[in-house]
Write an enzyme that holds these catalytic residues in place. Structure first.
Site, PDB file in Angstrom:
ATOM      1  N   ASN A   1       0.820  -1.215   0.000  1.00  0.00           N
ATOM      2  CA  ASN A   1       0.000   0.000   0.000  1.00  0.00           C
ATOM      3  C   ASN A   1       0.843   1.249   0.000  1.00  0.00           C
ATOM      4  O   ASN A   1       1.954   1.288   0.531  1.00  0.00           O
ATOM      5  CB  ASN A   1      -0.972   0.004   1.190  1.00  0.00           C
ATOM      6  CG  ASN A   1      -0.406   0.719   2.400  1.00  0.00           C
ATOM      7  OD1 ASN A   1      -0.475   1.934   2.523  1.00  0.00           O
ATOM      8  ND2 ASN A   1       0.197  -0.059   3.308  1.00  0.00           N
TER       9      ASN A   1
ATOM     10  N   PHE B   1      -1.820   8.264   4.397  1.00  0.00           N
ATOM     11  CA  PHE B   1      -2.616   8.887   5.466  1.00  0.00           C
ATOM     12  C   PHE B   1      -3.876   9.567   4.945  1.00  0.00           C
ATOM     13  O   PHE B   1      -4.177  10.718   5.313  1.00  0.00           O
ATOM     14  CB  PHE B   1      -1.776   9.905   6.260  1.00  0.00           C
ATOM     15  CG  PHE B   1      -0.660   9.329   7.076  1.00  0.00           C
ATOM     16  CD1 PHE B   1      -0.524   7.962   7.277  1.00  0.00           C
ATOM     17  CD2 PHE B   1       0.274  10.165   7.678  1.00  0.00           C
ATOM     18  CE1 PHE B   1       0.516   7.437   8.045  1.00  0.00           C
ATOM     19  CE2 PHE B   1       1.315   9.657   8.455  1.00  0.00           C
ATOM     20  CZ  PHE B   1       1.439   8.293   8.633  1.00  0.00           C
TER      21      PHE B   1
ATOM     22  N   SER C   1       5.550   5.249   8.507  1.00  0.00           N
ATOM     23  CA  SER C   1       4.883   5.012   7.224  1.00  0.00           C
ATOM     24  C   SER C   1       5.840   5.411   6.110  1.00  0.00           C
ATOM     25  O   SER C   1       6.468   6.470   6.170  1.00  0.00           O
ATOM     26  CB  SER C   1       3.617   5.849   7.107  1.00  0.00           C
ATOM     27  OG  SER C   1       3.213   5.889   5.752  1.00  0.00           O
TER      28      SER C   1
ATOM     29  N   ASN D   1       4.868   6.267   3.239  1.00  0.00           N
ATOM     30  CA  ASN D   1       4.080   6.962   2.221  1.00  0.00           C
ATOM     31  C   ASN D   1       3.881   8.448   2.449  1.00  0.00           C
ATOM     32  O   ASN D   1       3.138   9.098   1.724  1.00  0.00           O
ATOM     33  CB  ASN D   1       2.726   6.256   2.064  1.00  0.00           C
ATOM     34  CG  ASN D   1       2.913   4.786   1.710  1.00  0.00           C
ATOM     35  OD1 ASN D   1       3.727   4.460   0.841  1.00  0.00           O
ATOM     36  ND2 ASN D   1       2.188   3.901   2.378  1.00  0.00           N
ATOM     37  N   THR D   2       4.505   8.995   3.475  1.00  0.00           N
ATOM     38  CA  THR D   2       4.530  10.445   3.676  1.00  0.00           C
ATOM     39  C   THR D   2       5.987  10.865   3.546  1.00  0.00           C
ATOM     40  O   THR D   2       6.822  10.447   4.350  1.00  0.00           O
ATOM     41  CB  THR D   2       3.985  10.815   5.074  1.00  0.00           C
ATOM     42  OG1 THR D   2       2.601  10.470   5.127  1.00  0.00           O
ATOM     43  CG2 THR D   2       4.146  12.297   5.367  1.00  0.00           C
TER      44      THR D   2
ATOM     45  N   LYS E   1       5.838   3.840  17.006  1.00  0.00           N
ATOM     46  CA  LYS E   1       5.754   2.762  16.009  1.00  0.00           C
ATOM     47  C   LYS E   1       6.866   2.927  14.993  1.00  0.00           C
ATOM     48  O   LYS E   1       6.999   3.980  14.369  1.00  0.00           O
ATOM     49  CB  LYS E   1       4.390   2.782  15.312  1.00  0.00           C
ATOM     50  CG  LYS E   1       4.234   1.634  14.314  1.00  0.00           C
ATOM     51  CD  LYS E   1       2.795   1.445  13.899  1.00  0.00           C
ATOM     52  CE  LYS E   1       2.658   0.333  12.873  1.00  0.00           C
ATOM     53  NZ  LYS E   1       1.265   0.135  12.457  1.00  0.00           N
TER      54      LYS E   1
ATOM     55  N   ASN F   1       5.974  -1.429  11.295  1.00  0.00           N
ATOM     56  CA  ASN F   1       5.143  -0.980  10.177  1.00  0.00           C
ATOM     57  C   ASN F   1       5.462  -1.832   8.927  1.00  0.00           C
ATOM     58  O   ASN F   1       6.149  -2.846   9.023  1.00  0.00           O
ATOM     59  CB  ASN F   1       5.427   0.506   9.923  1.00  0.00           C
ATOM     60  CG  ASN F   1       4.193   1.229   9.410  1.00  0.00           C
ATOM     61  OD1 ASN F   1       3.528   0.767   8.475  1.00  0.00           O
ATOM     62  ND2 ASN F   1       3.884   2.375  10.008  1.00  0.00           N
TER      63      ASN F   1
HETATM   64  C1  LIG Z   1      -3.628  -0.819   3.685  1.00  0.00           C
HETATM   65  C2  LIG Z   1      -2.761  -0.556   4.875  1.00  0.00           C
HETATM   66  C3  LIG Z   1      -2.797   0.682   5.481  1.00  0.00           C
HETATM   67  C4  LIG Z   1      -2.004   0.944   6.594  1.00  0.00           C
HETATM   68  N1  LIG Z   1      -2.101   2.163   7.212  1.00  0.00           N
HETATM   69  C5  LIG Z   1      -1.387   2.394   8.340  1.00  0.00           C
HETATM   70  C6  LIG Z   1      -1.532   3.613   9.023  1.00  0.00           C
HETATM   71  O1  LIG Z   1      -2.311   4.489   8.646  1.00  0.00           O
HETATM   72  N2  LIG Z   1      -0.766   3.805  10.128  1.00  0.00           N
HETATM   73  C7  LIG Z   1       0.095   2.851  10.611  1.00  0.00           C
HETATM   74  O2  LIG Z   1       0.731   3.064  11.634  1.00  0.00           O
HETATM   75  N3  LIG Z   1       0.239   1.677   9.971  1.00  0.00           N
HETATM   76  C8  LIG Z   1      -0.484   1.429   8.859  1.00  0.00           C
HETATM   77  N4  LIG Z   1      -0.351   0.225   8.226  1.00  0.00           N
HETATM   78  C9  LIG Z   1       0.619  -0.783   8.755  1.00  0.00           C
HETATM   79  C10 LIG Z   1      -0.049  -1.807   9.649  1.00  0.00           C
HETATM   80  O3  LIG Z   1      -0.595  -1.211  10.809  1.00  0.00           O
HETATM   81  C11 LIG Z   1       0.959  -2.889  10.082  1.00  0.00           C
HETATM   82  O4  LIG Z   1       1.983  -2.280  10.852  1.00  0.00           O
HETATM   83  C12 LIG Z   1       1.602  -3.592   8.896  1.00  0.00           C
HETATM   84  O5  LIG Z   1       0.655  -3.793   7.877  1.00  0.00           O
HETATM   85  C13 LIG Z   1       2.211  -4.952   9.273  1.00  0.00           C
HETATM   86  O6  LIG Z   1       1.210  -5.801   9.808  1.00  0.00           O
HETATM   87  P1  LIG Z   1       0.455  -6.953   8.952  1.00  0.00           P
HETATM   88  O7  LIG Z   1       1.515  -7.788   8.312  1.00  0.00           O
HETATM   89  O8  LIG Z   1      -0.360  -7.686   9.979  1.00  0.00           O
HETATM   90  O9  LIG Z   1      -0.391  -6.240   7.956  1.00  0.00           O
HETATM   91  C14 LIG Z   1      -1.135  -0.053   7.105  1.00  0.00           C
HETATM   92  C15 LIG Z   1      -1.076  -1.300   6.464  1.00  0.00           C
HETATM   93  C16 LIG Z   1      -1.878  -1.576   5.376  1.00  0.00           C
HETATM   94  C17 LIG Z   1      -1.805  -2.931   4.717  1.00  0.00           C
END
Ligand SMILES: Cc1cc2nc3c(=O)[nH]c(=O)nc-3n(C[C@H](O)[C@H](O)[C@H](O)COP(=O)(O)O)c2cc1C
Length: 350
Positions: free
Chosen positions: A116, A120, A181, A183-184, A214, A243
């Site tokens: 992704n 934000f 993140s 993406n910022t 985080k 993350n």
């Molecule tokens: C579509 C998507 C959006 C995410 N948005 C955020 C976010 O806004 N803030 C954040 O701290 N992590 C965000 N994450 C990261 C997740 O919270 C997590 O740290 C990461 O996906 C690893 O966990 P997983 O393997 O269980 O997905 C996002 C992940 C995905 C897939």
């Protein structure tokens, strides 16, 4: 209906459209308490052995929803009813943001992964705070994950976090400063000593609500440990690791932007978590996230020092039945090894 069939339907839609459809239904469900009650009976595992007190609240089970699924805080009660012991909303920025251009969310079902580059996208702090105020009498722990706006200049960044902490500290059981993140632009550069010290020092003057940092899985383990240690020394209550990853070699066919999540980041995320836990266990609350898709993996993180775990991508692929099974099997694993409570197992094999 089996989750498998619901998933097949959803996976015919593009990922964001599918997400919006689910969000609409789960938001609607928050207004229907009898439905929530039914879902809770079916999916929420509340065994004594899984329950613990943290941040002054009872966590009925240690598996939470990671940030990014409920960015706007519209569905938290439904997500709890679907099995999560706690829910983290956000990332929330001070002003509303539309995020990056689409497409920006991709599925890789063969690898049980997502990629992704959302950036934000969210309704902004005021709108979401108003929503969360309605949840004040909720029965489950709620985390709020906060981040800076994309357009905020570097010398104003601290101001963004100040505003967010002041607004959300009274509404959350814990806050998370997300500096990880991909993406910022420039956000991950804030994972530096000076900023972390300033931020957490400021934060501890503002509130008693626990604030966690985080971090990204793309730091070296030593860098991660040093920054996390500094956050805790400066007043932080704990760490969420990790993350998404920007190591595109982890996922065959990955795009060259955004962050990878799910099964391919499991080992990377574990290694960073383990390094942090070896150093900081007992000094702050440690939360492990990244590719956790089985009870065995939850157990491994708990033994390594995680008080809580979170998932996002595995929830997309496995749905509420996965969360239920993971909790049930985790309870069995704890019993099998002779633990009376989950607390006894946390950090037992560091
Ligand atoms: C579509 C998507 C959006 C995410 N948005 C955020 C976010 O806004 N803030 C954040 O701290 N992590 C965000 N994450 C990261 C997740 O919270 C997590 O740290 C990461 O996906 C690893 O966990 P997983 O393997 O269980 O997905 C996002 C992940 C995905 C897939």
């Amino acid at each position: 209906m089996e989750y498998q069939r619901i998933r097949n339907l959803l996976f015919r839609l593009d990922p964001e459209t599918a997400h919006h459809a689910v969000e609409l239904l789960l938001e609607l469900a928050t207004f229907l308490p009898p439905l929530l009650h039914l879902l809770e009976k079916r999916f929420l595992v509340q065994e004594e052995i899984l329950s613990q007190e943290l941040f002054g609240r009872t966590f009925p089970n240690p598996i939470g929803l990671a940030a990014g699924f409920d960015k706007n805080g519209t569905m938290a009660p439904s997500l709890h009813a679907l099995g999560f012991g706690f829910v983290e909303v956000g990332t929330i920025t001070p002003r509303p943001q539309i995020g990056n251009p689409r497409p920006r969310l991709f599925r890789y079902p063969r690898y049980r992964a997502l990629q992704n580059a959302m950036g934000f996208n969210n309704d902004g702090a005021d709108v979401i705070a108003a929503r969360l105020r309605r949840l004040r009498s909720r029965s489950f722990p709620l985390g709020v994950n906060i981040g800076k706006n994309k357009e905020t200049p570097p010398d104003q960044t601290l101001h963004d976090y100040r505003l967010l902490i002041q607004l959300f500290a009274p509404l959350a059981d814990y806050l998370v400063v997300n500096l990880s993140s991909p993406n910022t632009p420039g956000l991950r550069d804030l994972q530096n000593e000076r900023f972390i010290r300033e931020l957490f020092t400021m934060a501890s003057d503002l509130t008693d609500t626990p604030i966690l940092l985080k971090i990204a899985p793309d730091l070296s383990p030593q860098q991660a440990v040093d920054l996390c240690a500094l956050a805790i020394e400066s007043g932080g209550a704990g760490i969420i690791a990790t993350n998404t990853s920007t190591d595109y070699s982890l996922l065959p066919g990955a795009r060259s932007f955004g962050g990878i999540s799910g099964a391919p980041i499991r080992e990377r995320s574990f290694q960073i978590f383990e390094a942090i836990a070896k150093e900081l266990f007992g000094k702050g609350i440690l939360v492990s996230v990244g590719g956790i898709e089985s009870a065995q993996e939850v157990y491994r993180r708990i033994l390594a020092g995680a008080s809580l775990v979170q998932l996002l991508t595995p929830f997309i692929y496995g749905g509420p039945p996965l969360v239920r099974t993971m909790n049930q099997e985790l309870a069995a694993l704890l019993r099998q090894d002779g633990y009376a409570t989950i607390q006894d197992a946390i950090g037992a094999k560091r």
